[in-house]
Design an enzyme around this catalytic site. Sequence first.
Site, short mmCIF file in Angstrom:
data_model
loop_
_atom_site.label_atom_id
_atom_site.label_comp_id
_atom_site.label_asym_id
_atom_site.label_seq_id
_atom_site.Cartn_x
_atom_site.Cartn_y
_atom_site.Cartn_z
N ASN A 1 0.85 -1.19 0.00
CA ASN A 1 0.00 0.00 0.00
C ASN A 1 0.89 1.24 0.00
O ASN A 1 1.33 1.72 1.03
CB ASN A 1 -0.92 -0.01 1.22
N ASP A 2 1.12 1.74 -1.20
CA ASP A 2 1.98 2.89 -1.42
C ASP A 2 1.63 4.10 -0.60
O ASP A 2 2.46 4.99 -0.41
CB ASP A 2 1.77 3.34 -2.89
N THR A 3 0.36 4.20 -0.22
CA THR A 3 -0.13 5.48 0.30
C THR A 3 -0.16 5.55 1.82
O THR A 3 -0.53 6.58 2.36
CB THR A 3 -1.55 5.76 -0.23
#
Length: 807
Positions: A498-500
Amino acid sequence: MQYGYFDDENREYIITNPRTPVKWVNYIGTLDFGGFLDHTGGLQLCKGDPALNRITKYIPQLPSSDFKGETAYLRYRKPGDTAKEANLISPYWLPTFNDYDLFQCHVGLYYNRWKTEISGFSFDILAFIPQGGTEVIRQYKITNNTSEVQQLEFFPVVEYSHFDALKQLTNADWVPQTMQSHKIDFEDGRGAIASYAFMKRDEAVNVLYANRPAIAWETDRKRFLGDNEYGTWREPLALKEERLSCKNAVRGDTIAALQLDLGLLQPGDSVSFITLLTQGESLESIPRICKKYMSEADVSAAFSELSAFWDRYLSVFKVETPSEAFNSMINVHNPRQCYTTKMWSRYMSLYQLGYGSDRGIGFRDSSQDTMGVIAQIPHEARELMEKLLSVQSQDGSAYHQFNPLSMEAGRGDSLEYEDRPHYYSDDQLWIVLAVIAYLKETGDYAFLDKTIPFYEKDREGQPIENGTVYEHLQRAVNFTKQNTGKHGLPLLGFADWNDTVNLPTGAESVFTANLYGWALKELSALADFRGEKKHKEKYDSWYDEMKKTVLEKAWDGEWFVRYFDEKGEAIGSNKNEYGKLWLNAQSWALLSGFASDSDKGRRAMEAVQTHLATEKGIKLSWPGYNGYDREKGGVTSYPPGAKENGGIFLHPNPWAIMAETMLGNGDRAFSYYNNINPAAKNDIMDEYECEPYCYAQNILSDEHPQFGLGRNSWLSGTASWMYQSSTQYILGLRPEHEGLLFDPCIPHDWKEFKIERKCRGAIYDIRVENLLGKSKGVRSILVDGKAITGNLIPYFTEGRHTVEVIM
Ligand code: GLC
């Protein structure tokens, strides 16, 4: 409302209403030369690099009514009439918007074919790029269905971008001063329009040509539209004149437009011709390269080659089940999308605009993408894996992204926060799964001994250290082993999958713990297969240690938490106000196997069913954060229900499907499959909006007012994992080291299904009978008429083999 339908027999989706909610696109060619067509004829095209060698000007944010990249006009009149009295239509409907009697855009396997009927003319247009070719071919056939003789002229038009795609948008001084476009004449009476930025004149010249002479041409958008550009694409004023200007453009907004005289066409007669868009390396080379694909025979030979490629590609896995939408996806559309994501990574789509020259190929994304194509194009998958391994660090972590032309790697968005780690904790672990999946599919164990450099270079630019592929994989898990936090879980780094979610230094990731678990399981099985006892023992003990940590520290009572922040507080706990429950922490507890032998896996997936599953897909988390919080990062930049903030992020949906098959819940796994199958949404396209023939990256969830709206289609890890989850877990055919494991987990009401699978030189014809209405569990398997014990089908090296299975 429907905008088209599936034609499975011809492996096409046919768009019958051009007013689709957003443009529906289809890829052609390769990253070396290619891009995508939209269903109204538009073309996004680049050669080698979408940021630094962009060819057409295709700006997706402009309204759909705008023509983008390439289009064409037909001008017709009664013999003797003047140009002013003539009529103008576009075979693609846009940009002239005439009423049509028929509109069909056949979205095919790396080609589009239009069949349209407008104002008494029928058009048949085939557009594609030949295998390994550098030409966009458009083959036109026009038939006069009116009762009168018609005088016809045809105008193909291309609008160019500056080669530096971002500069085209950010600089309106330098760019137009450098753009040029002019005619080049050939000895055979034909000619071509050559267009380039001045500094690329001796390097990259874009060329539009046709297989018949042009009686006139235009190179400048301002002159073509006319009236100081108050003329429009719908009614370009130049097309009111007998002849285009035949003037060169020495600056400005360059286009290439040819005026092809098609002569008089009797009622019922047809005329055919070919237009081509390519790029040459110099002006001198143009007469030579413009000799290709001059005849219909050349074009059909090239088209047959393309079809043959797809015949081969799709012959590797074919299925026949009671679900049409499932068959359609597995036999045609999902594998095409896997091929596309493997090719384009996250480079260039309607949503990912390919402007960043440093972005290129993502380590995590491409590692996963390779897993969707290993069975079909193992050599290409391996080639990409080798590139990925060559940007792995000596410490075992990976550079987040690299440019495939320069092979220069970067740390991506992790550099945004100076005080945070500049690595992503999951990146390097994906390549372990990918390489081992490749070994199982192909049996090419020699790959493990291949030497590949690590990324770090000395002053001369030479790699400081080399390692075998096996060494690379071992370093990947070593890195995770050595970088754990307070709870003994892997440190998050800048982010995980989850990049964010970007938490301050010291945070830990339960997702990465599970991914590490899966990677260790694979390394242990590989060591076992190779008789490397010590390795096996080591990886088993690391696995057991992490398993204990996850089960003891990350269990929240009803489900697993997702992260611990830098203070050691849980995120993804019932105690949190927002982000209480996260999908990946649950599904991955089964994928890693950590929760398989306790009740925790089942309970975690029940929580998913209760709190995250909707009829339009499973949400990534719940409830969404409601307001920007820099401490948590990008996830809070979205309103609740969008993207990673409680949206239906599709990429993790197949992981939930796989987890359900591991629990034996075939009905639930299949309903999760169906809920996000775009082919099953063909009737609700006004809500969903994206193409019905490929997966989107995300759908807005029930926390958002526009629940059900899909976005970011094509370039998403959803493709690879939906393919893996359906072929290897629902249908259950999984290459292992010793044989093809067959362990289906299906809806109980499937009475039978068939698979044809090519693997390691042999073909397996598998027929499954499920008269008892089971979801999981195979009772007997006959291979070539002989019963086998267990469910591991032996590998053969040639021939066709029947496999009869009773569930
Ligand atoms: C995007 C990125 C991918 C990431 C996902 C979730 O799809 O390309 O790398 O895992 O978002 O944040």
